[in-house]
Enzyme design. Structure first.
Site, PDB file in Angstrom:
ATOM      1  N   CYS A 165       0.799  -1.232   0.000  1.00 37.55           N
ATOM      2  CA  CYS A 165       0.000   0.000   0.000  1.00 37.55           C
ATOM      3  C   CYS A 165       0.832   1.283   0.000  1.00 37.55           C
ATOM      4  O   CYS A 165       1.977   1.295   0.414  1.00 37.55           O
ATOM      5  CB  CYS A 165      -0.960   0.057   1.181  1.00 37.55           C
ATOM      6  SG  CYS A 165      -1.987  -1.392   1.333  1.00 37.55           S
TER       7      CYS A 165
ATOM      8  N   ARG B 182       4.498   1.185  -6.598  1.00 39.14           N
ATOM      9  CA  ARG B 182       4.426   0.151  -5.573  1.00 39.14           C
ATOM     10  C   ARG B 182       3.442  -0.958  -5.959  1.00 39.14           C
ATOM     11  O   ARG B 182       3.449  -2.024  -5.354  1.00 39.14           O
ATOM     12  CB  ARG B 182       3.970   0.757  -4.238  1.00 39.14           C
ATOM     13  CG  ARG B 182       4.946   1.754  -3.669  1.00 39.14           C
ATOM     14  CD  ARG B 182       4.327   2.509  -2.510  1.00 39.14           C
ATOM     15  NE  ARG B 182       4.208   1.717  -1.303  1.00 39.14           N
ATOM     16  CZ  ARG B 182       4.995   1.850  -0.242  1.00 39.14           C
ATOM     17  NH1 ARG B 182       5.955   2.734  -0.243  1.00 39.14           N
ATOM     18  NH2 ARG B 182       4.822   1.106   0.822  1.00 39.14           N
TER      19      ARG B 182
ATOM     20  N   TRP C 210      -3.247  -2.289  -1.728  1.00 47.28           N
ATOM     21  CA  TRP C 210      -2.930  -3.637  -2.227  1.00 47.28           C
ATOM     22  C   TRP C 210      -3.666  -4.568  -1.282  1.00 47.28           C
ATOM     23  O   TRP C 210      -3.314  -4.686  -0.113  1.00 47.28           O
ATOM     24  CB  TRP C 210      -1.407  -3.847  -2.179  1.00 47.28           C
ATOM     25  CG  TRP C 210      -0.970  -5.230  -2.484  1.00 47.28           C
ATOM     26  CD1 TRP C 210      -0.649  -6.204  -1.579  1.00 47.28           C
ATOM     27  CD2 TRP C 210      -0.765  -5.812  -3.779  1.00 47.28           C
ATOM     28  NE1 TRP C 210      -0.260  -7.345  -2.242  1.00 47.28           N
ATOM     29  CE2 TRP C 210      -0.329  -7.138  -3.572  1.00 47.28           C
ATOM     30  CE3 TRP C 210      -0.916  -5.336  -5.080  1.00 47.28           C
ATOM     31  CZ2 TRP C 210      -0.029  -7.996  -4.639  1.00 47.28           C
ATOM     32  CZ3 TRP C 210      -0.626  -6.199  -6.130  1.00 47.28           C
ATOM     33  CH2 TRP C 210      -0.183  -7.498  -5.907  1.00 47.28           C
TER      34      TRP C 210
ATOM     35  N   ASN D  11      -1.609   1.159   6.260  1.00 49.96           N
ATOM     36  CA  ASN D  11      -0.713   0.238   5.576  1.00 49.96           C
ATOM     37  C   ASN D  11      -0.316  -0.810   6.598  1.00 49.96           C
ATOM     38  O   ASN D  11       0.117  -0.457   7.691  1.00 49.96           O
ATOM     39  CB  ASN D  11       0.521   1.033   5.101  1.00 49.96           C
ATOM     40  CG  ASN D  11       1.465   0.210   4.258  1.00 49.96           C
ATOM     41  OD1 ASN D  11       1.234  -0.969   4.036  1.00 49.96           O
ATOM     42  ND2 ASN D  11       2.512   0.842   3.781  1.00 49.96           N
ATOM     43  N   GLY D  12      -0.476  -2.113   6.284  1.00 43.06           N
ATOM     44  CA  GLY D  12      -0.098  -3.159   7.235  1.00 43.06           C
ATOM     45  C   GLY D  12      -1.256  -4.100   7.514  1.00 43.06           C
ATOM     46  O   GLY D  12      -2.181  -4.215   6.716  1.00 43.06           O
TER      47      GLY D  12
ATOM     48  N   GLU E 134      15.965 -23.414  -8.650  1.00 48.23           N
ATOM     49  CA  GLU E 134      15.563 -21.999  -8.612  1.00 48.23           C
ATOM     50  C   GLU E 134      16.757 -21.096  -8.946  1.00 48.23           C
ATOM     51  O   GLU E 134      16.619 -20.121  -9.692  1.00 48.23           O
ATOM     52  CB  GLU E 134      14.980 -21.676  -7.227  1.00 48.23           C
ATOM     53  CG  GLU E 134      14.567 -20.239  -6.996  1.00 48.23           C
ATOM     54  CD  GLU E 134      13.435 -19.747  -7.891  1.00 48.23           C
ATOM     55  OE1 GLU E 134      12.849 -20.537  -8.641  1.00 48.23           O
ATOM     56  OE2 GLU E 134      13.163 -18.535  -7.862  1.00 48.23           O
TER      57      GLU E 134
ATOM     58  N   LYS F 176      16.788 -18.506 -12.116  1.00 47.95           N
ATOM     59  CA  LYS F 176      17.060 -17.065 -11.968  1.00 47.95           C
ATOM     60  C   LYS F 176      18.171 -16.649 -12.937  1.00 47.95           C
ATOM     61  O   LYS F 176      18.092 -15.602 -13.571  1.00 47.95           O
ATOM     62  CB  LYS F 176      17.497 -16.705 -10.539  1.00 47.95           C
ATOM     63  CG  LYS F 176      16.442 -16.820  -9.478  1.00 47.95           C
ATOM     64  CD  LYS F 176      15.494 -15.655  -9.419  1.00 47.95           C
ATOM     65  CE  LYS F 176      14.217 -15.907 -10.157  1.00 47.95           C
ATOM     66  NZ  LYS F 176      13.150 -16.595  -9.566  1.00 47.95           N
TER      67      LYS F 176
ATOM     68  N   GLU G 268      16.895 -16.683 -16.690  1.00 47.29           N
ATOM     69  CA  GLU G 268      15.961 -15.632 -17.090  1.00 47.29           C
ATOM     70  C   GLU G 268      16.556 -14.229 -16.978  1.00 47.29           C
ATOM     71  O   GLU G 268      16.194 -13.342 -17.736  1.00 47.29           O
ATOM     72  CB  GLU G 268      14.635 -15.738 -16.339  1.00 47.29           C
ATOM     73  CG  GLU G 268      14.732 -15.542 -14.857  1.00 47.29           C
ATOM     74  CD  GLU G 268      13.389 -15.717 -14.149  1.00 47.29           C
ATOM     75  OE1 GLU G 268      12.340 -15.563 -14.774  1.00 47.29           O
ATOM     76  OE2 GLU G 268      13.422 -15.996 -12.933  1.00 47.29           O
TER      77      GLU G 268
ATOM     78  N   HIS H 299      25.080 -39.975 -12.936  1.00 43.87           N
ATOM     79  CA  HIS H 299      24.266 -40.640 -13.964  1.00 43.87           C
ATOM     80  C   HIS H 299      24.284 -39.866 -15.281  1.00 43.87           C
ATOM     81  O   HIS H 299      23.449 -40.108 -16.145  1.00 43.87           O
ATOM     82  CB  HIS H 299      22.833 -40.820 -13.460  1.00 43.87           C
ATOM     83  CG  HIS H 299      22.750 -41.682 -12.239  1.00 43.87           C
ATOM     84  ND1 HIS H 299      22.964 -43.044 -12.270  1.00 43.87           N
ATOM     85  CD2 HIS H 299      22.529 -41.368 -10.932  1.00 43.87           C
ATOM     86  CE1 HIS H 299      22.857 -43.539 -11.049  1.00 43.87           C
ATOM     87  NE2 HIS H 299      22.599 -42.530 -10.222  1.00 43.87           N
TER      88      HIS H 299
ATOM     89  N   LYS I  27       5.381 -10.854 -16.670  1.00 40.37           N
ATOM     90  CA  LYS I  27       5.227 -11.105 -15.228  1.00 40.37           C
ATOM     91  C   LYS I  27       4.168 -12.160 -14.967  1.00 40.37           C
ATOM     92  O   LYS I  27       4.307 -12.986 -14.076  1.00 40.37           O
ATOM     93  CB  LYS I  27       4.870  -9.791 -14.525  1.00 40.37           C
ATOM     94  CG  LYS I  27       4.728  -9.912 -13.016  1.00 40.37           C
ATOM     95  CD  LYS I  27       6.060 -10.205 -12.352  1.00 40.37           C
ATOM     96  CE  LYS I  27       5.945 -10.440 -10.856  1.00 40.37           C
ATOM     97  NZ  LYS I  27       7.094 -11.232 -10.354  1.00 40.37           N
TER      98      LYS I  27
END
Ligand code: F6R
Length: 623
Positions: free
Chosen positions: A10, A35, A83, A109-110, A492, A496, A499, A515, A618
């Site tokens: 937010c 944001r 948000w 906010n929170g 992962e 990263k 990409e 193997h 995204k």
């Protein structure tokens, strides 16, 4: 839980001065658009009234509303980009929120942890609620507190002592013209000091075009702002000096919190994101409180199988979920790429629980997998970051990660919060099914509560990782090895790098090396090794130590991510990156961080835009 600053959600901006607040606040909200948000609103004081305009969707929707229904030009007002966390992103849930008499407006906010109890008490006392948000309880609490003291700052202090959780709050009241009051706990709030005008905002980007002089509010402090100054007090009313400073960022750096890329800011936000995702879900007694998910404990006791579906990084979080669910809940768990799931004949029925993991909640492959699972009679739990998005709406239950908006295309804070969410679900299953003793669950709960601090520790020691990355900027390939939960972390790390840096990279289960993949090792090939903790499952550690020696004997350049105090790795590590000690299953939360930093630094060194990697979107809404 360790105190942390929840800055990920937010946008807040408030103004008091000689200019029309509606214009200054709208301009501030535009500056906070970066944001990410799903609704916005503005309220201004106008004599006897608080005038309010709110709209779901982009700021353009609010601007359209303001064009047909303009706000008065008073000099006191506040605005918010929301948000969604509690309640869908609708007009009614957008901030500001008003009290019963439309006398005051508040933005937040929170997360207010004890909102449900407070709401019940306020309803009982006759207050009327108009939204599903946790924030609205603050409007009604302020209404009562202002009724008693007639002083907005005092009312705010009184309310802050009644609420739990994290919050930056700002309020205005029609009976306190020319006054804006703010408060903060575990969530930032900053005052902009202008010439005959003042601002209160969630970050300096909101007012940097008007002033670069700022006053930082400390933890558990309230600020009372008028056009000529600000008075800061603690929640119990002691007057304190806020820290004054000069902002030397320009607008675009301010939006990124001083970072060159959003992704770097999002990596840095991970302690906050982890803390936010844990907030209110762990009790002091060491149990899990997941009532908000709508997961019926009776149904969970009947579940005989779990299937996790997801794509990309979320799939890697799913692979880690398998280890956690099998260990803590004692249930068989399969993990499947969502894009493959519906093209085979999965065996599912009403005793199956499908867990769909998705940051955006819009990934079409995952949505299709959810629909397929529902057609087969399975129940679906979504783990999602975007409140009110399609996948949670198509599911029976949802656990929101609270990473806040993620703007960089590559998943970072969303991935780490997905890990937190799958641990919560796995432990909750163990709790309701009685597969783990209460004290075992409590032990992990306490470990989880300490993870924001551990993530913060890792982030403080990343400079050597950046240096290694810069040295490897022209390497043709990087290989990643791990075992157990370190294996998905290796996957992962490789994703990263692919990409962001557009480099060839592969993640392997270290046991698979012999193997086939070991043929790739030749002199100088960088191999990143995610070491398991030496304690816990010691056999994993010794096996990986052997794999490390195998690759090193064939010329690999080893970059080893290992726990503090793990001396056994030292003879075989060309580069050694230390992470704090955590339980084996939780280790991905800390061990993935150096891999994110490594990939982003390497990508920057190769001249790439890490926020917008080529060919990627995204949210992937095509199959
Ligand atoms: C990788 C990445 C993607 C997403 C994947 C799923 O950094 O961002 O692999 O993880 O596209 O997206 P969501 O989680 O939105 O379903």
């Amino acid at each position: 839980m360790a105190a942390s600053t929840l800055s990920v959600m937010c946008g807040i901006v408030a103004y008091v001065g000689a200019r029309p607040a509606k214009d200054v606040v709208l301009e501030g909200l535009r500056r906070l658009e970066y944001r990410g948000y799903d609704s916005a609103g503005i309220a201004v004081l106008d004599g006897e009234e608080v005038e309010l305009r709110r709209k779901a969707g982009p700021l353009a929707n609010l601007e359209e509303l303001l064009a047909v229904s303009p706000l008065p030009s008073s000099g006191t007002g506040l605005g918010h980009t929301r948000w969604a966390t509690h309640g869908a992103p609708t007009d009614d849930n957008a901030h500001p929120h008003l009290d019963c008499k439309n006398a005051l407006a508040v933005i937040h906010n929170g997360v207010i942890e004890n909102h449900a109890t407070l709401r019940a008490q306020l309803l009982e006392a006759g207050h009327r609620f108009r939204s599903e948000t946790d924030t609205e309880v603050v409007a009604h609490l302020l209404e009562d507190a202002f009724g008693q003291s007639g002083d907005l700052a005092q009312a705010m202090r009184d309310v802050c002592r009644m609420i739990d959780g994290s919050f930056s709050l700002v309020a205005v009241h029609r009976d306190a013209p020319g006054v804006v009051v703010g408060a903060r706990r575990n969530s930032p709030l900053v005052v902009g000091v202008g010439d005959g005008e003042m601002f209160v905002a969630s970050d300096v980007a909101a007012f940097i075009s008007a002033t670069r002089d700022a006053l930082e509010l400390g933890q558990d402090q309230v600020v009372c702002v008028t056009p000529s100054g600000a008075e800061v007090t603690t929640f119990d009313g002691t007057v304190v000096n806020g820290r004054r400073y000069h902002v030397d960022w320009d607008i675009s750096a301010a939006e990124k919190g001083g970072y060159d890329y959003f992704m770097l800011k999002e990596i840095a936000e991970q302690p906050d994101a982890v803390a936010a995702t844990l907030l209110g879900r762990l009790t002091h007694e060491g149990t899990l409180a997941l009532d908000e998910t709508r997961l019926d404990p009776r149904l969970l006791r009947d579940v005989d199988k779990i299937v996790v579906v997801a794509c990309g990084s979320a799939y890697h979080a799913g692979l880690i979920a398998k280890y956690a669910i099998e260990h803590w809940a004692g249930l068989p768990c399969e993990v499947e790429l969502a894009s493959e799931f519906r093209y085979r004949d999965p065996i599912l029925d009403k005793q199956s629980l499908v867990i769909a993991i998705s940051q955006s909640g819009e990934t079409l492959d995952t949505l299709m997998a959810v629909q397929h699972a529902k057609e087969m009679g399975a129940r679906v739990l979504a783990i999602c970051n975007v409140n009110g998005s399609t996948i949670p709406r198509a599911s029976d239950a949802v656990l929101y990660t609270r990473a806040g908006p993620e703007i960089g295309v590559a998943a970072t804070k969303s991935f780490v919060t997905q890990l937190v969410a799958v641990y919560l679900v796995a432990l909750y299953l163990g709790q309701v099914r009685g597969t783990k003793f209460g004290d075992e669950v409590a032990e992990v709960v306490h470990e989880l509560a300490a993870t924001p601090e551990k993530v913060a520790q890792v982030l403080q020691t990343m400079e050597p990782v950046r240096e290694i990355a810069r040295q490897l900027a022209s390497a043709p390939t990087v290989l990643f090895l791990g075992r157990h939960v370190g294996y998905p972390v290796a996957l992962e790390g490789a994703l990263k790098l692919k990409e962001l840096a557009y480099m060839h990279a592969e993640g392997f289960a270290a046991g698979e090396l012999k193997h086939g993949p070991i043929a790739l090792i030749e002199r100088g090939v960088p191999v990143v090794i995610v070491m398991p903790p030496p304690t816990g499952r010691a056999v994993l550690h010794s096996k990986l130590l052997a794999n490390m020696q195998e690759v090193r004997a064939r010329g690999a350049y080893t970059i080893v991510i290992a726990e503090e105090g793990d001396t056994a790795v030292e003879p075989y590590a060309d580069e050694l990156v230390r992470v704090p000690r955590v339980a084996t299953l939780l280790q991905p939360i800390v061990s993935v961080i150096p891999l994110q930093v490594f990939a982003s630094e390497l990508a920057v060194a190769r001249g790439n835009n890490v926020d917008r990697p080529r060919n990627l979107a995204k949210s992937v809404t095509v199959e």
